[in-house]
Design a protein around this motif. Structure first.
Motif, PDB file in Angstrom:
ATOM      1  N   THR A   1       0.804  -1.215   0.000  1.00  0.00           N
ATOM      2  CA  THR A   1       0.000   0.000   0.000  1.00  0.00           C
ATOM      3  C   THR A   1       0.835   1.262   0.000  1.00  0.00           C
ATOM      4  OG1 THR A   1      -0.112  -0.449   2.323  1.00  0.00           O
ATOM      5  CG2 THR A   1      -2.070  -0.911   1.054  1.00  0.00           C
TER       6      THR A   1
ATOM      7  N   VAL B   1       4.816   3.269  -1.331  1.00  0.00           N
ATOM      8  CA  VAL B   1       6.194   3.098  -1.742  1.00  0.00           C
ATOM      9  C   VAL B   1       7.077   2.923  -0.514  1.00  0.00           C
ATOM     10  CG1 VAL B   1       8.122   4.227  -2.901  1.00  0.00           C
ATOM     11  CG2 VAL B   1       5.789   4.524  -3.754  1.00  0.00           C
ATOM     12  N   THR B   2       7.851   1.901  -0.519  1.00  0.00           N
ATOM     13  CA  THR B   2       8.838   1.721   0.538  1.00  0.00           C
ATOM     14  C   THR B   2      10.006   0.963  -0.063  1.00  0.00           C
ATOM     15  OG1 THR B   2       9.178   0.978   2.823  1.00  0.00           O
ATOM     16  CG2 THR B   2       7.867  -0.471   1.399  1.00  0.00           C
TER      17      THR B   2
ATOM     18  N   ARG C   1      15.449   3.335   2.864  1.00  0.00           N
ATOM     19  CA  ARG C   1      14.900   4.589   2.348  1.00  0.00           C
ATOM     20  C   ARG C   1      15.082   5.655   3.434  1.00  0.00           C
ATOM     21  NH1 ARG C   1      10.062   7.381   1.070  1.00  0.00           N
ATOM     22  NH2 ARG C   1       8.952   6.562   2.865  1.00  0.00           N
TER      23      ARG C   1
ATOM     24  N   GLY D   1       3.314   2.573  10.482  1.00  0.00           N
ATOM     25  CA  GLY D   1       3.101   2.606   9.029  1.00  0.00           C
ATOM     26  C   GLY D   1       4.279   1.912   8.366  1.00  0.00           C
TER      27      GLY D   1
ATOM     28  N   ALA E   1       4.396  -0.685   6.401  1.00  0.00           N
ATOM     29  CA  ALA E   1       4.178  -1.281   5.074  1.00  0.00           C
ATOM     30  C   ALA E   1       4.650  -2.740   5.058  1.00  0.00           C
ATOM     31  CB  ALA E   1       4.848  -0.425   4.005  1.00  0.00           C
TER      32      ALA E   1
ATOM     33  N   GLU F   1      11.142  -0.883   6.283  1.00  0.00           N
ATOM     34  CA  GLU F   1      11.605   0.126   7.242  1.00  0.00           C
ATOM     35  C   GLU F   1      12.044  -0.502   8.572  1.00  0.00           C
ATOM     36  OE1 GLU F   1       9.789   4.288   7.877  1.00  0.00           O
ATOM     37  OE2 GLU F   1       8.899   3.075   9.461  1.00  0.00           O
TER      38      GLU F   1
ATOM     39  N   ASP G   1       0.894  -1.398  10.964  1.00  0.00           N
ATOM     40  CA  ASP G   1       0.331  -0.855   9.726  1.00  0.00           C
ATOM     41  C   ASP G   1      -1.165  -1.127   9.744  1.00  0.00           C
ATOM     42  OD1 ASP G   1       1.810   0.093   6.922  1.00  0.00           O
ATOM     43  OD2 ASP G   1      -0.234  -0.643   6.617  1.00  0.00           O
ATOM     44  N   ILE G   2      -1.889  -0.393   8.927  1.00  0.00           N
ATOM     45  CA  ILE G   2      -3.339  -0.627   8.821  1.00  0.00           C
ATOM     46  C   ILE G   2      -3.628  -1.795   7.890  1.00  0.00           C
ATOM     47  CG2 ILE G   2      -3.703   0.949   6.865  1.00  0.00           C
ATOM     48  CD1 ILE G   2      -6.279   1.884   8.296  1.00  0.00           C
TER      49      ILE G   2
ATOM     50  N   LEU H   1      -2.530  -1.729  13.310  1.00  0.00           N
ATOM     51  CA  LEU H   1      -2.975  -0.556  14.067  1.00  0.00           C
ATOM     52  C   LEU H   1      -3.342   0.557  13.093  1.00  0.00           C
ATOM     53  CD1 LEU H   1      -1.490   0.781  17.345  1.00  0.00           C
ATOM     54  CD2 LEU H   1      -1.980   2.389  15.528  1.00  0.00           C
ATOM     55  N   ASP H   2      -4.535   1.117  13.293  1.00  0.00           N
ATOM     56  CA  ASP H   2      -4.999   2.236  12.465  1.00  0.00           C
ATOM     57  C   ASP H   2      -4.610   3.536  13.156  1.00  0.00           C
ATOM     58  OD1 ASP H   2      -6.332   4.187  11.065  1.00  0.00           O
ATOM     59  OD2 ASP H   2      -8.318   3.274  11.234  1.00  0.00           O
ATOM     60  N   LEU H   3      -3.689   4.252  12.570  1.00  0.00           N
ATOM     61  CA  LEU H   3      -3.207   5.496  13.190  1.00  0.00           C
ATOM     62  C   LEU H   3      -4.250   6.603  13.131  1.00  0.00           C
ATOM     63  CD1 LEU H   3       0.409   5.404  11.720  1.00  0.00           C
ATOM     64  CD2 LEU H   3      -0.191   5.071  14.123  1.00  0.00           C
TER      65      LEU H   3
ATOM     66  N   ARG I   1       6.845   7.752   8.674  1.00  0.00           N
ATOM     67  CA  ARG I   1       7.279   8.460   7.467  1.00  0.00           C
ATOM     68  C   ARG I   1       6.337   8.157   6.299  1.00  0.00           C
ATOM     69  NH1 ARG I   1      13.372   7.153   6.647  1.00  0.00           N
ATOM     70  NH2 ARG I   1      12.559   5.034   6.618  1.00  0.00           N
ATOM     71  N   ASP I   2       5.823   9.219   5.733  1.00  0.00           N
ATOM     72  CA  ASP I   2       4.940   9.124   4.564  1.00  0.00           C
ATOM     73  C   ASP I   2       3.698   8.300   4.846  1.00  0.00           C
ATOM     74  OD1 ASP I   2       6.750  10.693   3.250  1.00  0.00           O
ATOM     75  OD2 ASP I   2       7.798   9.035   2.297  1.00  0.00           O
ATOM     76  N   VAL I   3       3.160   8.472   6.019  1.00  0.00           N
ATOM     77  CA  VAL I   3       1.949   7.748   6.414  1.00  0.00           C
ATOM     78  C   VAL I   3       0.782   8.725   6.597  1.00  0.00           C
ATOM     79  CG1 VAL I   3       0.916   6.227   8.141  1.00  0.00           C
ATOM     80  CG2 VAL I   3       3.339   5.992   7.568  1.00  0.00           C
TER      81      VAL I   3
ATOM     82  N   PHE J   1      -3.996  12.140   5.896  1.00  0.00           N
ATOM     83  CA  PHE J   1      -4.788  12.401   7.097  1.00  0.00           C
ATOM     84  C   PHE J   1      -5.401  13.802   7.012  1.00  0.00           C
ATOM     85  CE2 PHE J   1      -2.877   9.418  10.553  1.00  0.00           C
ATOM     86  CZ  PHE J   1      -3.000   8.348   9.694  1.00  0.00           C
TER      87      PHE J   1
HETATM   88  C1  SAM Z   1       4.280   5.078   1.716  1.00  0.00           C
HETATM   89  S1  SAM Z   1       4.129   3.731   2.879  1.00  0.00           S
HETATM   90  C2  SAM Z   1       5.463   4.184   3.936  1.00  0.00           C
HETATM   91  C3  SAM Z   1       6.174   2.992   4.489  1.00  0.00           C
HETATM   92  C4  SAM Z   1       7.343   3.298   5.418  1.00  0.00           C
HETATM   93  N1  SAM Z   1       6.925   4.126   6.548  1.00  0.00           N
HETATM   94  C5  SAM Z   1       8.488   3.950   4.687  1.00  0.00           C
HETATM   95  O1  SAM Z   1       8.706   5.130   4.894  1.00  0.00           O
HETATM   96  O2  SAM Z   1       9.169   3.282   3.917  1.00  0.00           O
HETATM   97  C6  SAM Z   1       2.684   4.203   3.797  1.00  0.00           C
HETATM   98  C7  SAM Z   1       2.145   3.126   4.712  1.00  0.00           C
HETATM   99  O3  SAM Z   1       1.226   3.739   5.619  1.00  0.00           O
HETATM  100  C8  SAM Z   1       0.166   2.849   5.843  1.00  0.00           C
HETATM  101  N2  SAM Z   1      -0.996   3.585   6.338  1.00  0.00           N
HETATM  102  C9  SAM Z   1      -1.780   4.456   5.665  1.00  0.00           C
HETATM  103  N3  SAM Z   1      -2.774   4.911   6.455  1.00  0.00           N
HETATM  104  C10 SAM Z   1      -2.604   4.328   7.666  1.00  0.00           C
HETATM  105  C11 SAM Z   1      -3.307   4.385   8.910  1.00  0.00           C
HETATM  106  N4  SAM Z   1      -4.409   5.140   9.058  1.00  0.00           N
HETATM  107  N5  SAM Z   1      -2.848   3.653   9.945  1.00  0.00           N
HETATM  108  C12 SAM Z   1      -1.742   2.883   9.816  1.00  0.00           C
HETATM  109  N6  SAM Z   1      -1.036   2.774   8.662  1.00  0.00           N
HETATM  110  C13 SAM Z   1      -1.467   3.489   7.609  1.00  0.00           C
HETATM  111  C14 SAM Z   1      -0.073   2.193   4.505  1.00  0.00           C
HETATM  112  O4  SAM Z   1      -0.788   0.975   4.647  1.00  0.00           O
HETATM  113  C15 SAM Z   1       1.365   2.021   4.011  1.00  0.00           C
HETATM  114  O5  SAM Z   1       1.865   0.776   4.344  1.00  0.00           O
END
Ligand code: SAM
Length: 211
Positions: A16, A18-19, A23, A51, A53, A57, A81-82, A138-140, A157-159, A163
């Protein structure tokens, strides 16, 4: 974000976001540098990849901590992650040679065990590294988080990009609650956290120190 794959899509396409391994390498170097003194003093360190993924990470962080802290260092990583599909992939810890190629050579030598399967080589994360990470869904976006602190560093990062302001404020408040005083919240390089000056001070771009 939905977990539903497009019909016929391979499982990996469900990932879901980019990872990749290592990174934002300077963030990992920052975490290791900040951990050195408390680790040498014998304190157990707690990290959270929020988050995470498909696992690149938290596994990158685990590789760096294992290699760059004293062997006696005591640390654990929570990775959440969600997406249950992303988490399943993370827990399996199987990666292609192309994915593993992003791991610097000094870590890669001990990070993977190679198995040859019907579709070619699979690089499987070393069991010792796996044991250092607890993966949970976990849903952030929903507070309060069912998590116990206190963390030394939270990587998110990038999560939070999608929001809304209320969810972002809720997440930042929870991260503040769950971080040690002086601990760090690290967000994506293109993310900013406005309005947190009373709770965090910016150590460097995208790195926030809990007050
Ligand atoms: C772009 S990836 C970033 C992965 C990693 N943090 C990195 O920097 O390489 C974003 C991740 O955030 C997760 N995500 C998005 N919304 C979320 C939420 N409400 N709660 C938890 N995870 C979430 C997605 O499922 C995805 O795996």
């Amino acid at each position: 974000m939905s977990d539903a794959p497009a019909p016929g899509a391979p499982a990996v396409a469900v990932a879901t976001g980019v990872t990749r391994f290592f990174r934002g390498r300077e963030h990992l170097a920052f975490v290791v540098a900040a951990a050195r003194r408390p680790a040498s003093a014998g304190r157990r360190l707690h990290f959270w990849s929020a988050g995470c993924a498909t696992g690149e990470e938290p596994y990158s962080l685990a590789m760096a901590l294992r290699a760059d802290l004293p062997a006696s260092a005591d640390w654990r990583i929570l990775a959440t992650d969600i997406s249950t599909l992303a988490l399943q992939a993370a827990q399996r810890g199987n990666y292609t040679a192309a994915q593993a190629a992003a791991v610097p050579r000094r870590y890669a030598a001990t990070a993977f065990a190679t198995r040859t399967g019907p579709d070619g080589d699979v690089l499987r994360i070393d069991d010792e590294l796996k044991r250092m990470i607890l993966f949970r869904r976990l849903d952030l976006g929903r507070t309060p988080y069912p998590v116990r602190g206190a963390f030394d560093t939270i990587l998110c990062r990038d999560v939070m990009i999608d929001f809304d302001p209320r969810q972002r404020a809720g997440a930042v408040a929870e991260f503040h609650r769950l971080l040690r005083r002086g601990g760090h919240l690290i967000v994506g390089e293109s993310e900013a956290l406005p309005g947190v000056a009373d709770r965090f001070e910016r150590s460097q771009p995208s790195v926030y120190r809990r007050i």
